[in-house]
Scaffold this motif. Structure first.
Motif, mmCIF file in Angstrom:
data_model
loop_
_atom_site.group_PDB
_atom_site.id
_atom_site.type_symbol
_atom_site.label_atom_id
_atom_site.label_comp_id
_atom_site.label_asym_id
_atom_site.label_seq_id
_atom_site.Cartn_x
_atom_site.Cartn_y
_atom_site.Cartn_z
ATOM 1 N N VAL A 282 0.856 -1.184 0.000
ATOM 2 C CA VAL A 282 0.000 0.000 0.000
ATOM 3 C C VAL A 282 0.890 1.232 0.000
ATOM 4 O O VAL A 282 1.694 1.437 0.912
ATOM 5 C CB VAL A 282 -0.943 0.004 1.219
ATOM 6 C CG1 VAL A 282 -1.777 1.283 1.242
ATOM 7 C CG2 VAL A 282 -1.850 -1.216 1.191
ATOM 8 N N GLY A 283 0.774 2.033 -1.032
ATOM 9 C CA GLY A 283 1.570 3.257 -1.120
ATOM 10 C C GLY A 283 0.858 4.387 -0.406
ATOM 11 O O GLY A 283 -0.357 4.540 -0.543
ATOM 12 N N PHE A 284 1.583 5.160 0.391
ATOM 13 C CA PHE A 284 1.021 6.337 1.043
ATOM 14 C C PHE A 284 1.603 7.564 0.369
ATOM 15 O O PHE A 284 2.799 7.816 0.447
ATOM 16 C CB PHE A 284 1.349 6.357 2.536
ATOM 17 C CG PHE A 284 0.295 5.703 3.379
ATOM 18 C CD1 PHE A 284 0.087 4.333 3.302
ATOM 19 C CD2 PHE A 284 -0.503 6.464 4.242
ATOM 20 C CE1 PHE A 284 -0.898 3.718 4.069
ATOM 21 C CE2 PHE A 284 -1.490 5.859 5.008
ATOM 22 C CZ PHE A 284 -1.690 4.489 4.918
ATOM 23 N N CYS A 333 11.123 1.519 8.719
ATOM 24 C CA CYS A 333 12.404 2.086 8.289
ATOM 25 C C CYS A 333 12.192 3.584 8.130
ATOM 26 O O CYS A 333 11.437 4.022 7.274
ATOM 27 C CB CYS A 333 12.833 1.454 6.975
ATOM 28 S SG CYS A 333 14.358 2.172 6.387
ATOM 29 N N PRO A 334 12.818 4.373 9.024
ATOM 30 C CA PRO A 334 12.475 5.797 9.092
ATOM 31 C C PRO A 334 12.973 6.589 7.894
ATOM 32 O O PRO A 334 13.902 6.196 7.202
ATOM 33 C CB PRO A 334 13.160 6.269 10.367
ATOM 34 C CG PRO A 334 14.297 5.322 10.557
ATOM 35 C CD PRO A 334 13.859 4.008 9.991
ATOM 36 N N ILE A 420 6.972 -1.165 7.242
ATOM 37 C CA ILE A 420 6.604 0.215 6.892
ATOM 38 C C ILE A 420 7.874 0.916 6.427
ATOM 39 O O ILE A 420 8.856 0.996 7.166
ATOM 40 C CB ILE A 420 6.011 0.952 8.122
ATOM 41 C CG1 ILE A 420 4.833 0.158 8.704
ATOM 42 C CG2 ILE A 420 5.594 2.372 7.744
ATOM 43 C CD1 ILE A 420 4.347 0.659 10.056
ATOM 44 N N LEU A 421 7.861 1.372 5.199
ATOM 45 C CA LEU A 421 9.056 1.996 4.621
ATOM 46 C C LEU A 421 8.771 3.463 4.359
ATOM 47 O O LEU A 421 7.839 3.787 3.625
ATOM 48 C CB LEU A 421 9.413 1.303 3.304
ATOM 49 C CG LEU A 421 9.706 -0.199 3.395
ATOM 50 C CD1 LEU A 421 9.511 -0.870 2.046
ATOM 51 C CD2 LEU A 421 11.114 -0.427 3.912
ATOM 52 N N ASP A 422 9.556 4.327 4.969
ATOM 53 C CA ASP A 422 9.329 5.762 4.786
ATOM 54 C C ASP A 422 10.354 6.289 3.785
ATOM 55 O O ASP A 422 11.539 6.349 4.093
ATOM 56 C CB ASP A 422 9.443 6.474 6.142
ATOM 57 C CG ASP A 422 8.784 7.842 6.137
ATOM 58 O OD1 ASP A 422 8.469 8.348 5.048
ATOM 59 O OD2 ASP A 422 8.589 8.406 7.225
ATOM 60 N N GLU A 423 9.919 6.635 2.605
ATOM 61 C CA GLU A 423 10.780 7.125 1.522
ATOM 62 C C GLU A 423 11.978 6.185 1.283
ATOM 63 O O GLU A 423 13.134 6.593 1.387
ATOM 64 C CB GLU A 423 11.304 8.538 1.838
ATOM 65 C CG GLU A 423 10.234 9.572 2.151
ATOM 66 C CD GLU A 423 9.491 10.086 0.923
ATOM 67 O OE1 GLU A 423 9.812 9.639 -0.189
ATOM 68 O OE2 GLU A 423 8.576 10.903 1.091
ATOM 69 N N PRO A 424 11.694 4.915 0.935
ATOM 70 C CA PRO A 424 12.794 3.942 0.852
ATOM 71 C C PRO A 424 13.826 4.211 -0.231
ATOM 72 O O PRO A 424 14.941 3.715 -0.127
ATOM 73 C CB PRO A 424 12.068 2.620 0.566
ATOM 74 C CG PRO A 424 10.773 3.008 -0.037
ATOM 75 C CD PRO A 424 10.394 4.314 0.619
ATOM 76 N N VAL A 451 3.718 -1.188 3.793
ATOM 77 C CA VAL A 451 3.296 0.203 3.647
ATOM 78 C C VAL A 451 4.498 0.966 3.122
ATOM 79 O O VAL A 451 5.584 0.872 3.690
ATOM 80 C CB VAL A 451 2.868 0.787 5.017
ATOM 81 C CG1 VAL A 451 2.677 2.303 4.914
ATOM 82 C CG2 VAL A 451 1.601 0.116 5.512
ATOM 83 N N MET A 452 4.313 1.654 2.024
ATOM 84 C CA MET A 452 5.431 2.422 1.473
ATOM 85 C C MET A 452 5.042 3.892 1.352
ATOM 86 O O MET A 452 4.189 4.247 0.549
ATOM 87 C CB MET A 452 5.833 1.878 0.095
ATOM 88 C CG MET A 452 7.020 2.630 -0.485
ATOM 89 S SD MET A 452 7.390 2.127 -2.183
ATOM 90 C CE MET A 452 6.092 2.978 -3.050
ATOM 91 N N ILE A 453 5.678 4.715 2.188
ATOM 92 C CA ILE A 453 5.462 6.159 2.071
ATOM 93 C C ILE A 453 6.421 6.675 1.015
ATOM 94 O O ILE A 453 7.606 6.357 1.050
ATOM 95 C CB ILE A 453 5.782 6.869 3.402
ATOM 96 C CG1 ILE A 453 4.869 6.373 4.515
ATOM 97 C CG2 ILE A 453 5.691 8.381 3.239
ATOM 98 C CD1 ILE A 453 5.160 7.003 5.872
ATOM 99 N N SER A 454 5.906 7.448 0.072
ATOM 100 C CA SER A 454 6.818 8.027 -0.913
ATOM 101 C C SER A 454 6.255 9.339 -1.422
ATOM 102 O O SER A 454 5.046 9.499 -1.558
ATOM 103 C CB SER A 454 7.023 7.058 -2.070
ATOM 104 O OG SER A 454 7.674 7.716 -3.135
ATOM 105 N N SER A 455 7.149 10.283 -1.680
ATOM 106 C CA SER A 455 6.722 11.565 -2.242
ATOM 107 C C SER A 455 6.940 11.594 -3.735
ATOM 108 O O SER A 455 6.691 12.601 -4.379
ATOM 109 C CB SER A 455 7.503 12.713 -1.594
ATOM 110 O OG SER A 455 7.260 12.698 -0.215
#
Ligand code: ATP
Ligand code: MG
Length: 504
Positions: A282-284, A333-334, A420-424, A451-455
Motif C-alpha cells: 500500500v503506497g502512502f 524504516c524511518p 513500513i518503509l518511509d521514503e525507501p 506500507v510504502m510512504i513516498s513523495s
C-alpha cells in the motif's frame, strides 16, 4: 559576478577506492550543470574538493582560467564558492537567523547587531520566497526547512559558483519550486551552478548541460541536454539498459494482515484507519507534511497514541513502544535514516545487523559473527552496496550507499509481518531503485503487509497495489492501482488553497 569553473583531470583515491579518475569538464557562467551517476560514482567527492574539504591527488581546479587551491572550506568560501553538501551542517540550538548569519555580517568592530541582522534575514527570506520564521530554533524545523536554511545561507554570501548536492531529496513540491526559482534567478544573474540529483525530471527541468559519472570516471558531458533522450542518460549512468525500473509484479493477496483503527495523535487532524492484506503493497502519498510519517510513528509506537486500535492477523495487539512493535514482527524504516539510524563509527556489517542482533546471540552472550557476516554480504550483494568490504566504517560510504545499508537493517529482520518503509529510495540511483523494488516485491510475495510512504508520484504509481492519499493530517481517500492516475492522486493530495506553510 560571473565566473567559469573548470575541472581538469581530477583524481582522488581513498583506501580501497578510486573515487575520481581523470575527471575534466567545464561549468560556464549563466549555466546550470547537472551531475548524475550511480551511488558512489564520485559526485559528492568532487564537490568536497571544490568546497575545500578534500584535496585532489591530481589535477587542477580553475576559476576564470586561474588555478585555485583550497586548503580549507574557509578558503573555498573566500573565493566566492558555495557548496551545499549532501549531509547538512547546522547548529540545532541556534535560530534560523543565527544560523544564516554564522560567520557572516559582523560590523567593522566584529559585533553582530542582532536586531538589524534579523530584519535583514527576514527581508532576504521574503525576497527569496521562503516562508520561515527567523526566530525558530533549527531543531524545531522539518528536514526540508533546515535544508532551505542551508541553501539560503549560501545565497546570502553572494557566491559566484554554487554547487548543490541533492538539495531536493527532502523538499516538498512547493519547496522544490521555491528552490528552482532561486536557482533560475542565480542563473539569470550569470553565476555558475552545479546541480546533483538522482531525479531525472529535475535535471531536465533545471539544467542546461549535464555530466555523467560512473565509477569515478566521466562518461559523457552533454552541453545541449534538452536534445538527449532519457534512456541515453540512464544507459550512461548504469552501463546497461533498464526498460522499466518499477517492473511491477502482480501477486495474489491474502487475508487482512494489519489493521489500524481510528488512531489519533497530536499530529493528525482526524482519526485515521487503514488495512493492509497479506502480500499487499500500500503506497502512502501526500505532500511533505501531510502527516504520513506522523501517522506511522503513532502506529509503530514511536509516538504516543491518544486513541486507536492495532490488529495483527485478526488479533488486537498493544504497540506501546517500538520494541513491542518489533517483537510482533512490525518494523518501520524511518525517513530520516541519518538521524535515526546510522551508527557512523560502526562498520557496514554492524550497521546492517544492529536490529536483528538478538537473533544471533548464542546462549544469549556471544555474537554470532559468522551469521552477521553472511547477512551483511547478502545485502551488500542484493542492493549492490558499494563498499571495499563489509568491514568498512559506514561513514566512508557515499550517501546513497549508506541509505542502502540502513534500509537493509530493517529488511534483514527475520519473521517480518508488517514492513513500513518511509521514503525507501530517497537519494538512491535508478539502478539501485530497481533492486530495492525487487526486495519489496519479494517481501510481499512472502506474505508481508507492506506500507510504502513516498513523495515520488511515479514510484507510488509504479509499485503500489493500492494508494492511500493523505492531506493536511488526515486520510483524504484511497485508490486501487487500476484507477490510480497521476491526476487522480494529486487531486486528493493537494489542499484547496495551497501555500508553502501547508506544504512544508
Ligand atoms: N572519506 C572517505 N573515505 C573512504 N572512502 C570514501 C570517502 N569519501 C568517499 N569515499 C568513497 O568514494 C566513492 C565515491 O563517493 P561519493 O560520496 O563521491 O559518491 P556519490 O557519487 O556522491 O554517491 P551518492 O549518489 O550515493 O551520494 C565511494 O565509493 C565512497 O565510498
Ligand atoms: Mg553523494
Amino acid at each position: 559576478m560571473s565566473a567559469t569553473l573548470r575541472f581538469d583531470n581530477i583524481g582522488k583515491v581513498f583506501p580501497g577506492v578510486r573515487a575520481l579518475d581523470g575527471v575534466s569538464f567545464d561549468v560556464n557562467a549563466g549555466e546550470v550543470h547537472g551531475l548524475m551517476g550511480e551511488n558512489g560514482a564520485g559526485k559528492s567527492t568532487l564537490l568536497k574538493i571544490l568546497g575545500g574539504e578534500y584535496q585532489p591527488d591530481s589535477g587542477r581546479v580553475l576559476i576564470d582560467e586561474k588555478e585555485v587551491h583550497f586548503a580549507s572550506a574557509a578558503a573555498s568560501i573566500a573565493s566566492g564558492i558555495a557548496v551545499i553538501h549532501q549531509e547538512l551542517q547546522y547548529v540545532p540550538d541556534l535560530t534560523v537567523s543565527e544560523n544564516l548569519l554564522l560567520g557572516a555580517l559582523p560590523n567593522r568592530l566584529g559585533w553582530v547587531n542582532k536586531r538589524a541582522a534579523k530584519a535583514h534575514v527576514r527581508e532576504r527570506l521574503a525576497a527569496m520566497g521562503v516562508d520561515l520564521d527567523p526566530n525558530a530554533k533549527l531543531r524545531k524545523l522539518s528536514i526540508a526547512q533546515r535544508q532551505m536554511v542551508e541553501i539560503c545561507k549560501a545565497l546570502l554570501r553572494n557566491a559566484r559558483v554554487i554547487a548543490l548536492d541533492e538539495p531536493t531529496s527532502s523538499l516538498s513540491h512547493r519547496e522544490t519550486e521555491v528552490l528552482f526559482k532561486l536557482v533560475r534567478d542565480l542563473k539569470a544573474d550569470n553565476r555558475a551552478l552545479i546541480y546533483i540529483s538522482h531525479r531525472m525530471d529535475e535535471i531536465y527541468e533545471l539544467c542546461d548541460a549535464c555530466t555523467i559519472f560512473r565509477d569515478g570516471r566521466k562518461i559523457a558531458s552533454h552541453l545541449a541536454l534538452a536534445e538527449v533522450p532519457r534512456d541515453t542518460l540512464v544507459q550512461e549512468m548504469v552501463g546497461r539498459e533498464i526498460s522499466d525500473i518499477y517492473d511491477y509484479r502482480a501477486r495474489p493477496l491474502g487475508e487482512t494482515r494489519f489493521s489500524v483503527k481510528n488512531v489519533e495523535g497530536d499530529a493528525l487532524s482526524a482519526p485515521a484507519s487503514f488495512d493492509v492484506k497479506r502480500g499487499e503493497i500500500v503506497g502512502f502519498f501526500g505532500l511533505v507534511g501531510a502527516g504520513r510519517s506522523e501517522l506511522m510513528h503513532l502506529v509503530y509506537g514511536a509516538d504516543k497514541k491518544k486513541h486507536g486500535e492495532i490488529v495483527l492477523d485478526g488479533q488486537p495487539i498493544k504497540v506501546r513502544s517500538t520494541g513491542e512493535a518489533i517483537r510482533h514482527g512490525i518494523v518501520l524504516c524511518p525517513e530520516d535514516r541519518k538521524e535515526e539510524g546510522i551508527v557512523a563509527m560502526a562498520t557496514v556489517a554492524e550497521n546492517i545487523n544492529i536490529s536483528c542482533r538478538r537473533h544471533y546471540l548464542r546462549g544469549g552472550l556471544f555474537l554470532d559473527r559468522k551469521k552477521e557476516a553472511q547477512t551483511a554480504d547478502r545485502f551488500i550483494q542484493l542492493l549492490k552496496i558499494k563498499t571495499p568490504s563489509r568491514k568498512q566504517r559506514i561513514r566512508f560510504l557515499s550517501g546513497g550507499n549508506q541509505q542502502k545499508a540502513i534500509l537493509s537493517r530493517w529488511l534483514a529482520e527475520p519473521d517480518l509481518k508488517v514492513v513500513i518503509l518511509d521514503e525507501p529510495t530517497r537519494g538512491i540511483d535508478v539502478g539501485a531503485k530497481h533492486e530495492i523494488y525487487n526486495v519489496i516485491y519479494q517481501l510481499a510475495e512472502r506474505g508481508c503487509a507492506i506500507v510504502m510512504i513516498s513523495s515520488e508520484l511515479p514510484e507510488v504509481l509504479g509499485v503500489s497495489d493500492r494508494i492511500v492519499v493523505m492531506r493536511q493530517g488526515r486520510i483524504a481517500g484511497e485508490l486501487p492501482r487500476e484507477n490510480a492516475s497521476e491526476q487522480a492522486v494529486l487531486s486528493l493530495a493537494l489542499p484547496q488553497s495551497e501555500s508553502v506553510a501547508q506544504a512544508a
